[in-house]
Each structure stands twice: as structure tokens, then as C-alpha cells.
Design a protein around this motif. Structure first.
Motif, short mmCIF file in Angstrom:
data_model
loop_
_atom_site.label_atom_id
_atom_site.label_comp_id
_atom_site.label_asym_id
_atom_site.label_seq_id
_atom_site.Cartn_x
_atom_site.Cartn_y
_atom_site.Cartn_z
N PRO A 177 50.35 11.06 56.30
CA PRO A 177 49.52 12.00 55.52
C PRO A 177 50.35 12.59 54.37
N PHE A 178 50.66 11.73 53.41
CA PHE A 178 51.60 12.16 52.36
C PHE A 178 50.97 13.12 51.37
N THR A 179 51.85 13.96 50.78
CA THR A 179 51.37 14.87 49.73
C THR A 179 51.59 14.26 48.36
N GLY A 180 52.43 13.23 48.29
CA GLY A 180 52.67 12.57 47.02
C GLY A 180 53.43 11.28 47.24
N GLU A 181 53.42 10.43 46.21
CA GLU A 181 54.21 9.19 46.26
C GLU A 181 55.21 9.22 45.11
N VAL A 182 56.48 8.99 45.44
CA VAL A 182 57.51 8.99 44.41
C VAL A 182 58.31 7.70 44.52
N SER A 183 58.90 7.30 43.40
CA SER A 183 59.79 6.14 43.46
C SER A 183 61.10 6.48 42.77
N LEU A 184 62.12 5.77 43.21
CA LEU A 184 63.46 5.95 42.66
C LEU A 184 63.91 4.58 42.17
N ILE A 185 64.24 4.51 40.90
CA ILE A 185 64.78 3.26 40.36
C ILE A 185 66.29 3.40 40.35
N ALA A 186 66.95 2.47 41.03
CA ALA A 186 68.41 2.51 41.16
C ALA A 186 68.99 1.24 40.55
N VAL A 187 70.22 1.34 40.09
CA VAL A 187 70.89 0.14 39.59
C VAL A 187 72.32 0.14 40.13
N ARG A 188 72.74 -1.04 40.59
CA ARG A 188 74.11 -1.15 41.12
C ARG A 188 74.79 -2.33 40.43
N ALA A 189 76.00 -2.08 39.95
CA ALA A 189 76.75 -3.09 39.20
C ALA A 189 77.51 -4.00 40.16
N ARG A 190 78.06 -5.07 39.60
CA ARG A 190 78.83 -6.00 40.45
C ARG A 190 80.01 -5.31 41.10
N ASP A 191 80.60 -4.30 40.41
CA ASP A 191 81.76 -3.60 41.00
C ASP A 191 81.35 -2.46 41.92
N GLY A 192 80.06 -2.30 42.18
CA GLY A 192 79.60 -1.29 43.13
C GLY A 192 79.21 0.03 42.49
N GLU A 193 79.45 0.19 41.18
CA GLU A 193 79.02 1.44 40.54
C GLU A 193 77.49 1.53 40.63
N THR A 194 77.01 2.73 40.98
CA THR A 194 75.57 2.91 41.20
C THR A 194 75.04 4.06 40.35
N ARG A 195 73.89 3.87 39.75
CA ARG A 195 73.24 4.95 38.99
C ARG A 195 71.77 5.02 39.36
N PHE A 196 71.21 6.23 39.22
CA PHE A 196 69.81 6.45 39.59
C PHE A 196 69.07 7.11 38.43
N TYR A 197 67.82 6.67 38.23
CA TYR A 197 66.95 7.35 37.26
C TYR A 197 66.31 8.56 37.97
N PRO A 198 65.77 9.50 37.20
CA PRO A 198 65.05 10.62 37.83
C PRO A 198 63.86 10.10 38.65
N LEU A 199 63.56 10.78 39.75
CA LEU A 199 62.41 10.40 40.58
C LEU A 199 61.13 10.37 39.73
N VAL A 200 60.26 9.45 40.07
CA VAL A 200 59.00 9.28 39.34
C VAL A 200 57.85 9.59 40.29
N HIS A 201 56.90 10.38 39.82
CA HIS A 201 55.72 10.65 40.64
C HIS A 201 54.64 9.63 40.27
N ASN A 202 54.09 8.94 41.28
CA ASN A 202 53.16 7.83 41.03
C ASN A 202 51.76 8.11 41.57
N THR A 203 50.76 7.72 40.80
CA THR A 203 49.37 7.82 41.24
C THR A 203 48.77 6.42 41.27
N HIS A 204 48.22 6.05 42.44
CA HIS A 204 47.59 4.74 42.60
C HIS A 204 46.08 4.92 42.73
N GLU A 205 45.35 3.90 42.32
CA GLU A 205 43.90 3.84 42.60
C GLU A 205 43.62 2.43 43.05
#
Ligand code: AMP
Length: 360
Positions: A177-205
Motif C-alpha cells: 500500500p505505497f504512498t509513492g513510487e520513486v526511482s534512483l538512477i545510479a552509475v558505477r564505473a569500471r574502477d568501482g566509483e559510484t554516483r547517484f542522481y537525485p531520487l525521482v518521483h514517478n506517476t504511472h497510469e
């Protein structure tokens, strides 16, 4: 550098649009004669299991990546003999199958809905008895945009439903019974460095993403990054990985991961310092990652079935059209627009203007 992409849809097209300025060339393997990425590179028109064309692709390119996860495991294994493939065969194997994916979440202590493996109607009946209703039955593989799944609310919904979904391996999940749906876009490099974009709020129909709004200082950003970081590390992942979460009880439950650039990250083309497409290419090519910081407020709206008139979209302030060049068809993603602004109130007005075009 030449990049081979398995799949030639809009994600491949936007990868090429991001990689061309970096001096990259592209070859797309896609059986569709009208693959919309084809005008941006070489089009190898063949089935995903066609070993002659896979070998040709491997010989021509420096590395191979994917724009969809339902690539047959044998295709990945075959290519991996000849050319580096990112993300890895193992990451794809897990991400494309809901059972492996949710089992991994559980092993890593990442909260996820209660789930059970379903191989028959008898398994389904037993799982419904223990998980309860409502619940969601999903095919383990090949589901997308709400296809290959059914919400079960009553005993009548349960009867015969395994056959209705094709008598293929499925997963039963407790309904969240969720109150919202969010996604996180992440990127990881070959050397293991990791970065994240700000969370995104998504609406589906009807199971299809309609609107994504990038958040500012979302209170669950740190938690989402913690969960995503565990998965990226476990998979020794290289490239962009998208996480979809349910917001529930002030926390997060992982719904699914997509081992590729993702629709809820399209806003990053204009809304972030370095887009998900460029960062995916940087990661797989062994280049330094770019900044994932937002450049203002932004939101993305999908065009499903048809694209409004270019002139009308262009008339909206700081609104950026992406027309995929695909034939219009009901229920098909054929384009999107990103709106940008310095403040939320203006952004809401821009969103409403694009929505009015969609509804008109
Ligand atoms: P999926 O293909 O797993 O991303 O599911 C498509 C959509 O169905 C999600 O974006 C949710 O809106 C809904 N959904 C999927 N799983 C559940 C669940 N366990 N509980 C409630 N809603 C769900």
C-alpha cells in the motif's frame, strides 16, 4: 571508440545522441527493420541469437552494452567470449528475472515485498494462502510497462490465473500500500566509483510511466543510495542501473532494478550536469564519471501513442522535445518532453501545459 548496442529502440538512440559528441560510433543489433536508433549508427538487422551477426558485431566494436534486459543469456555468453560486455552476463541474469532479483534484495537486507516462486496453479494457491490478498502475480521474466502481471484481489481472481499469464514461471508478491513510487538512477564505473542522481518521483497510469519529477533533498535519498550501493557492489556492476522503490511507512521497499538507462532518468538530458546516457557510456568505456547534480528543477512527461505538434511543445517555456521517430501506436512510448525551471511553482505550471497538450 565504437560501441555495440543490443537493441535499437529509443534508449539506444539516446545513447548515440549522448556518445556522438564524445567521438563514439555505434552499431545496433536489432531485428526490427524500423529500429529507431538505426539512423544514428550502423544497423545489424538480425535476431538476438544470430551467431554470425553477433560475431560480426563483436569484431567491429570495442565493447558491447544493452538497451533492454530481456536479451537471451546465450547471446550475452556468446558475445562475452570475444568482446567486453557491460553490464556483465551475471548482472543481466539476475536483473532480468524477478525471482533472482528479489532473492538478492533479501540476501542483502534490502526491504522488498513478500514474495514466492510460482511454477504451477497449486503453488499459486498455496502462496496466496500464506501471503494473503491483495497480491500481485508477475511473470518472472519479460514483463514491462505493466504487462505480464495481474493484481489478485479475490479468490475469483486467483482461479486459473497461472494459465492466464501463460503457465510460465511467476512470482507472487504481497500488495504494497505505497504512498509513492520513486526511482534512483545510479552509475558505477569500471574502477568501482559510484554516483547517484537525485531520487525521482514517478506517476504511472495503466502500468506505463507518465510523469517523472526529480526531487530536491528527498528525505529518503540516503537510504535509497545505501540500498542501491549494496546491489551495485554485489553485482560488481558497470554502467547505469535503475532502482524502482515503493515509498511505504516512511521507508522504501525495492520493487525492481533495470540494468540499463531508464525512462525515469530521461530528465537528466537537460536537467543534470551529465545525463544518464553520457554517464552510462563513460562508465562502460572506462572514462571518468560526470556530475549527477541537478541544474534546476525538472520533470519529464512521456508521450504515449502520439507526439503533440512540435510547434506547440516548443512554445512552452524551457520545454525540450524528444521525438523518437517511431510509428505512432496506441500504448507505445513515442517521445517525451522535459521541462525545466528555477522554481517548483513554475515547474508545476509547465507540467500542466504539457499535460494539456497530451490530453488535447
Ligand atoms: P513492475 O512491472 O514490477 O514495475 O510493476 C508495475 C507497476 O505495478 C508498479 O509501478 C506499481 O505501480 C504496481 N505494482 C507492482 N508491484 C506491486 C506491488 N507488489 N504492490 C503494489 N503495487 C505494485
Amino acid at each position: 571508440m565504437k560501441i555495440g548496442v543490443i537493441g535499437g529502440g529509443q534508449l539506444g538512440r539516446m545513447l548515440a545522441l549522448a556518445g556522438t559528441p564524445l567521438g563514439m560510433n555505434f552499431a545496433f543489433l536489432d531485428p526490427a527493420p524500423d529500429a529507431c536508433a538505426a539512423p544514428l549508427g550502423e544497423h545489424l538487422r538480425a535476431d538476438y541469437g544470430d551467431q554470425d551477426h553477433l560475431r560480426q558485431l563483436a569484431d567491429e566494436v570495442d565493447l558491447v552494452t544493452f538497451e533492454f534486459e530481456s536479451v537471451p543469456a546465450e547471446t550475452v555468453a556468446f558475445l562475452s567470449q570475444f568482446v567486453p560486455v557491460y553490464p556483465s552476463a551475471d548482472a543481466l541474469r539476475i536483473a532480468r528475472d524477478r525471482w533472482f532479483e528479489k532473492s538478492m534484495f533479501k540476501d542483502l537486507g534490502v526491504p522488498t515485498p513478500t514474495f514466492a516462486d510460482i511454477q504451477s496453479q497449486a503453488d499459486l494457491d498455496a502462496a496466496v494462502a500464506s501471503i494473503g490478498l491483495p497480491a500481485v502475480l508477475k511473470t518472472r521474466t519479460l514483463g514491462y510497462d505493466g504487462k505480464g502481471q495481474k493484481v489478485l484481489r479475490s479468490a475469483a481472481d486467483v482461479a486459473g490465473t497461472f494459465a492466464e499469464l501463460g503457465s510460465v514461471p511467476c512470482l507472487l508478491e504481497g500488495f504494497v500500500p505505497f504512498t509513492g513510487e520513486v526511482s534512483l538512477i545510479a552509475v558505477r564505473a569500471r574502477d568501482g566509483e559510484t554516483r547517484f542522481y537525485p531520487l525521482v518521483h514517478n506517476t504511472h497510469e495503466t502500468g506505463i510511466l507518465r510523469l517523472s519529477v526529480a526531487s530536491t533533498a528527498h528525505p529518503l535519498q540516503g537510504l535509497a543510495e545505501d540500498y542501491a550501493g549494496r546491489v551495485l557492489e554485489k553485482l560488481d556492476y558497470v554502467g547505469v542501473l535503475a532502482f524502482e522503490f515503493f515509498e511505504v511507512d516512511g521507508g522504501l521497499k525495492a520493487n525492481e532494478i533495470a540494468p540499463r538507462v531508464h525512462n525515469s532518468g530521461h530528465w537528466t538530458i537537460e536537467g543534470a550536469e551529465c545525463s544518464q546516457f553520457e554517464n552510462h557510456l563513460r562508465a562502460v568505456a572506462g572514462l571518468p564519471l560526470g556530475s549527477t547534480a541537478k541544474v534546476g528543477e525538472s520533470a519529464m512527461l512521456n508521450f504515449i501513442g502520439e507526439v503533440p505538434s512540435v510547434a506547440q511543445v516548443a512554445a512552452i517555456d524551457d520545454c525540450h522535445l524528444h521525438h523518437y521517430g517511431k510509428a505512432f501506436k496506441v500504448g507505445r512510448k513515442v517521445g517525451h518532453a522535459t521541462v525545466r525551471s528555477a522554481d517548483r511553482a513554475t515547474l508545476q505550471r509547465q507540467i500542466a501545459e504539457v499535460q494539456a497538450l497530451i490530453e488535447g
